[in-house]
Structure formats: C-alpha cells, structure tokens
Design a protein around this motif. Structure first.
Motif, PDB file in Angstrom:
ATOM      1  N   GLU A  37      -9.628 -45.367  10.645  1.00  0.00           N
ATOM      2  CA  GLU A  37      -8.345 -45.092  10.803  1.00  0.00           C
ATOM      3  C   GLU A  37      -7.500 -46.040  11.584  1.00  0.00           C
ATOM      4  O   GLU A  37      -6.427 -46.185  11.205  1.00  0.00           O
ATOM      5  N   THR A  83      -7.861 -49.119  11.598  1.00  0.00           N
ATOM      6  CA  THR A  83      -7.684 -50.423  10.606  1.00  0.00           C
ATOM      7  C   THR A  83      -6.522 -49.849   9.554  1.00  0.00           C
ATOM      8  O   THR A  83      -5.623 -50.797   9.355  1.00  0.00           O
ATOM      9  N   ASN A  84      -6.556 -48.808   9.121  1.00  0.00           N
ATOM     10  CA  ASN A  84      -5.748 -48.441   8.248  1.00  0.00           C
ATOM     11  C   ASN A  84      -4.211 -48.345   8.968  1.00  0.00           C
ATOM     12  O   ASN A  84      -3.169 -48.557   8.459  1.00  0.00           O
ATOM     13  N   ARG A  85      -4.164 -47.798  10.190  1.00  0.00           N
ATOM     14  CA  ARG A  85      -2.872 -47.902  10.836  1.00  0.00           C
ATOM     15  C   ARG A  85      -2.385 -49.284  11.174  1.00  0.00           C
ATOM     16  O   ARG A  85      -1.368 -49.659  11.017  1.00  0.00           O
ATOM     17  N   ILE A  86      -3.445 -50.109  11.354  1.00  0.00           N
ATOM     18  CA  ILE A  86      -2.771 -51.553  11.860  1.00  0.00           C
ATOM     19  C   ILE A  86      -2.283 -52.047  10.442  1.00  0.00           C
ATOM     20  O   ILE A  86      -1.411 -52.722  10.114  1.00  0.00           O
ATOM     21  N   SER A  87      -2.928 -51.949   9.387  1.00  0.00           N
ATOM     22  CA  SER A  87      -2.616 -52.434   8.117  1.00  0.00           C
ATOM     23  C   SER A  87      -1.154 -51.674   7.556  1.00  0.00           C
ATOM     24  O   SER A  87      -0.450 -52.736   7.138  1.00  0.00           O
ATOM     25  N   THR A  88      -1.008 -50.631   8.024  1.00  0.00           N
ATOM     26  CA  THR A  88       0.017 -49.960   7.435  1.00  0.00           C
ATOM     27  C   THR A  88       1.348 -50.538   8.350  1.00  0.00           C
ATOM     28  O   THR A  88       2.404 -51.009   7.880  1.00  0.00           O
ATOM     29  N   GLU A 114       1.326 -53.483   9.753  1.00  0.00           N
ATOM     30  CA  GLU A 114       1.526 -55.008   9.364  1.00  0.00           C
ATOM     31  C   GLU A 114       2.372 -55.057   8.036  1.00  0.00           C
ATOM     32  O   GLU A 114       3.347 -55.958   7.790  1.00  0.00           O
ATOM     33  N   ALA A 115       2.152 -54.171   7.343  1.00  0.00           N
ATOM     34  CA  ALA A 115       2.937 -54.075   6.058  1.00  0.00           C
ATOM     35  C   ALA A 115       4.291 -53.706   6.102  1.00  0.00           C
ATOM     36  O   ALA A 115       5.344 -54.322   5.675  1.00  0.00           O
ATOM     37  N   ARG A 116       4.532 -52.847   7.063  1.00  0.00           N
ATOM     38  CA  ARG A 116       6.094 -52.391   7.401  1.00  0.00           C
ATOM     39  C   ARG A 116       6.798 -53.495   8.065  1.00  0.00           C
ATOM     40  O   ARG A 116       7.699 -53.799   7.896  1.00  0.00           O
ATOM     41  N   GLN A 129       5.907 -56.914   7.822  1.00  0.00           N
ATOM     42  CA  GLN A 129       6.277 -57.786   6.483  1.00  0.00           C
ATOM     43  C   GLN A 129       7.502 -57.426   5.665  1.00  0.00           C
ATOM     44  O   GLN A 129       8.307 -58.202   5.317  1.00  0.00           O
TER      45      GLN A 129
END
Length: 115
Positions: free
Chosen positions: A45, A47-52, A54-56, A58
C-alpha cells in the motif's frame, strides 16, 4: 488388568498435553503468518501511494513545462531607421540665483577654512 488401566490413565494426559502444545504452536504460527501478511499488505500500500505521488508529480512537471513552452517570449523591438524617434529633450535643472549664490558662498567658506 489394573496395570493396563493404570498405564492408559497415565498415557492419556501426556497425549492430551502434546496435542495442546501442538495446537498452541500452530496457533502461534498462524498469528505470525497473519502479522507477516499484514506487514506485506502495508508495504504494498505504501509503495502504491509513493508511486501514485511520483506519477502525479511527473505529470504536474510535464504540464508546467508545456505551459511554459506555450508562452511566446516578448520579442525585442526591431530597429527601423525610417521610423522617427519620439525622444523628449532633457530637462535641465533650474536653481534660483539667490540659493545658488548662498550655496556657492558656503562651499567657498568651507574650502577656505583649512585646519
């Protein structure tokens, strides 16, 4: 016969105690596995938040870059020798004569008074 009953009575509590120990061990192992599964789920969870995020970030950077590219820079004025220049003549400072004479006298008095 009495010996057989005595042996059965003595053997019964040990097998029950062994079953209780096995059940407790199995229960403890199940609890540890459940805790490990929860920890893995939390890690996924996070990791998914961090990825989200980072995508936002970017995406926001890309959008701001596009907005910066869309803005046209201000171009400098092109020199045209045929165009008349609208320049204003410089304004000279005017000091009244009496104030100018008083200032001049004060400066000369200060310059004459050398120590």
């Amino acid at each position: 016969m009495r010996a057989l009953i005595l042996l059965a009575a003595l053997g019964l509590p040990t097998s029950v105690a062994a079953q209780d120990t096995f059940a407790l061990t199995a229960q403890r192992d199940a609890g540890l596995h459940a805790q490990a599964d929860l920890a893995r789920q939390r890690e996924v969870e996070v990791t998914n938040r961090i990825s989200t995020l980072e995508a936002r970030l970017q995406t926001e950077r890309a959008l701001s870059d596009l907005a910066a590219l869309r803005q046209s820079p201000t171009l400098p004025a092109v020199y045209d020798p045929k165009r008349p220049v609208a320049a204003t003549p410089p304004v000279n400072a005017s000091i009244p004569d009496d104030k100018l004479a008083a200032s001049n006298a004060a400066v000369r008095a200060a310059a004459a008074n050398r120590r």
